[in-house]
Design a protein around this motif. Structure first.
Motif, mmCIF file in Angstrom:
data_model
loop_
_atom_site.group_PDB
_atom_site.id
_atom_site.type_symbol
_atom_site.label_atom_id
_atom_site.label_comp_id
_atom_site.label_asym_id
_atom_site.label_seq_id
_atom_site.Cartn_x
_atom_site.Cartn_y
_atom_site.Cartn_z
ATOM 1 N N VAL A 1 0.679 -1.229 -0.121
ATOM 2 C CA VAL A 1 0.062 0.042 -0.109
ATOM 3 C C VAL A 1 0.896 1.234 0.020
ATOM 4 O O VAL A 1 1.783 1.342 0.806
ATOM 5 C CB VAL A 1 -0.949 0.117 1.449
ATOM 6 C CG1 VAL A 1 -1.563 1.415 1.499
ATOM 7 C CG2 VAL A 1 -1.997 -1.042 1.083
ATOM 8 N N THR B 1 -5.879 3.395 -1.153
ATOM 9 C CA THR B 1 -5.560 1.971 -1.252
ATOM 10 C C THR B 1 -5.552 1.434 0.520
ATOM 11 O O THR B 1 -6.151 0.191 0.638
ATOM 12 C CB THR B 1 -4.395 1.434 -1.550
ATOM 13 O OG1 THR B 1 -4.147 1.979 -2.971
ATOM 14 C CG2 THR B 1 -4.241 0.145 -1.761
ATOM 15 N N LEU B 2 -5.252 1.967 1.349
ATOM 16 C CA LEU B 2 -5.124 1.722 2.705
ATOM 17 C C LEU B 2 -6.750 1.680 3.261
ATOM 18 O O LEU B 2 -6.978 0.726 3.936
ATOM 19 C CB LEU B 2 -4.449 2.505 3.589
ATOM 20 C CG LEU B 2 -4.388 2.349 5.175
ATOM 21 C CD1 LEU B 2 -4.192 0.816 5.583
ATOM 22 C CD2 LEU B 2 -3.540 3.346 5.749
ATOM 23 N N ALA C 1 -8.196 -1.474 2.098
ATOM 24 C CA ALA C 1 -7.807 -2.667 2.770
ATOM 25 C C ALA C 1 -8.686 -2.584 4.148
ATOM 26 O O ALA C 1 -9.096 -3.736 4.508
ATOM 27 C CB ALA C 1 -6.240 -2.523 2.859
ATOM 28 N N HIS D 1 1.305 -2.368 4.758
ATOM 29 C CA HIS D 1 0.146 -2.882 4.449
ATOM 30 C C HIS D 1 0.347 -3.722 3.017
ATOM 31 O O HIS D 1 0.704 -3.152 2.127
ATOM 32 C CB HIS D 1 -1.249 -2.319 4.328
ATOM 33 C CG HIS D 1 -1.374 -1.503 5.703
ATOM 34 N ND1 HIS D 1 -2.201 -2.047 6.667
ATOM 35 C CD2 HIS D 1 -0.699 -0.320 6.125
ATOM 36 C CE1 HIS D 1 -2.245 -1.207 7.788
ATOM 37 N NE2 HIS D 1 -1.263 -0.160 7.542
ATOM 38 N N ARG E 1 -4.741 -7.465 -5.269
ATOM 39 C CA ARG E 1 -5.789 -6.849 -5.992
ATOM 40 C C ARG E 1 -5.978 -7.643 -7.233
ATOM 41 O O ARG E 1 -5.287 -8.127 -7.827
ATOM 42 C CB ARG E 1 -5.099 -5.382 -6.558
ATOM 43 C CG ARG E 1 -6.212 -4.560 -7.044
ATOM 44 C CD ARG E 1 -5.256 -3.276 -7.720
ATOM 45 N NE ARG E 1 -4.548 -2.403 -6.711
ATOM 46 C CZ ARG E 1 -5.026 -1.519 -5.877
ATOM 47 N NH1 ARG E 1 -6.365 -1.005 -6.171
ATOM 48 N NH2 ARG E 1 -4.242 -0.644 -5.073
ATOM 49 N N VAL F 1 -9.496 -4.447 -4.079
ATOM 50 C CA VAL F 1 -8.452 -4.999 -3.158
ATOM 51 C C VAL F 1 -9.287 -6.463 -2.376
ATOM 52 O O VAL F 1 -10.437 -6.155 -1.719
ATOM 53 C CB VAL F 1 -8.142 -4.186 -1.940
ATOM 54 C CG1 VAL F 1 -7.436 -4.978 -0.834
ATOM 55 C CG2 VAL F 1 -7.296 -2.867 -2.403
ATOM 56 N N THR G 1 -5.673 -8.791 2.380
ATOM 57 C CA THR G 1 -4.928 -7.945 2.931
ATOM 58 C C THR G 1 -4.114 -8.338 4.013
ATOM 59 O O THR G 1 -4.706 -9.480 4.728
ATOM 60 C CB THR G 1 -5.380 -6.574 3.189
ATOM 61 O OG1 THR G 1 -4.392 -5.593 3.578
ATOM 62 C CG2 THR G 1 -6.608 -7.013 4.201
#
Length: 256
Positions: free
Chosen positions: A22, A27-28, A31, A65, A69, A76, A79
């Motif tokens: 990440v 994107t975080l 997740a 992280h 994907r 996502v 994770t």
């Protein structure tokens, strides 16, 4: 670390799955949304800040992280988060230390990486997805020369603890090892007598750790927030199962 997706050619996987670190807040958040969906909506965990639809805690700020994907949709679909010794110092300790007294942790010689909050989208729970995630983890461990991988693997307590006790009954004889770390649970499971005919399947993530060559370092801890029994696992690179050694390149350094 670069924004390059980790190569996964060591394990045959669908071309549409890619693993990467990440690099941005969006994107975080994706997740954390997946984590909320799995842990809260599916498993009934009582999460902090549940009203946000995100699984967040103070450790996220100090972790890296890793995500898988689906390139077709950009979604996502898996994770895990990673905390090394420097991040743990900044966070006030490893996450696992909140559940266990880790006797012997300061004496471990080598670099330590803690893994946690691992989850996979319900539509992607298959060997291919976890293989992609493991390949990314392997490459990270190789690049940074981590010697130990540790963390917690969970067993549901929805049945009052019968499954957790049965799982531990299976694990003690073959996988229990306190030589390197002694994980003493801060909230032990209540004791119960199991019928002789009770059996239990290992949860997929716990089974994956055992196949890699991990050991459990003590009795499980009850986590009321997630209503699970957490089993502390420790994987030493030099004791990695040979089947997976080519991915993790588990060669013990000289004198260690």
């Amino acid at each position: 670390m670069s924004n390059t997706a980790y190569a996964t050619e060591a394990t045959p996987t669908p071309n549409h799955l890619s693993v990467e670190m990440v690099q941005d807040a969006t994107t975080l958040q994706a997740a954390q949304t997946l984590r909320y969906s799995v842990f809260s909506e599916e498993c009934g965990a009582k999460l902090e800040n549940a009203g946000t639809g995100l699984d967040q805690d103070i450790f996220d700020l100090h972790c890296e992280h890793l995500i898988v994907r689906d390139l077709r949709s950009g979604e996502v679909v898996a994770t895990t988060r990673l905390l090394d010794s420097q991040g743990a110092t900044e966070a006030g300790g490893f996450y696992s230390e909140g559940e266990f007294q880790l006797v012997g942790l300061p004496q471990l010689r080598g670099r330590i990486l803690e893994i946690g909050r691992t989850c996979v989208h319900a539509h992607y729970r298959n060997g291919a997805t976890i293989s992609v995630l493991w390949a990314g983890l392997a490459q990270l461990m190789n690049e940074r020369h981590y010697d130990y991988l540790m963390g917690c693997a969970s067993v549901s307590m929805a049945d009052g603890g019968v499954q957790a006790q049965a799982v531990m009954q299976r694990l003690r004889g073959r996988y229990l090892c306190r030589e390197w770390l002694n994980a003493i649970p801060r909230l032990p499971l209540p004791q119960m007598d199991l019928p002789a005919n009770v059996t239990a399947q290992l949860p997929p993530l716990l089974k994956a750790y055992m196949r890699l060559g991990a050991k459990i370092c003590g009795e499980p801890c009850w986590d009321p927030q997630f209503n699970v029994a957490d089993v502390f696992i420790l994987l030493r690179r030099e004791q990695l199962c040979p089947r997976y050694a080519r991915h993790f390149k588990a060669v013990a350094p000289e004198g260690r």
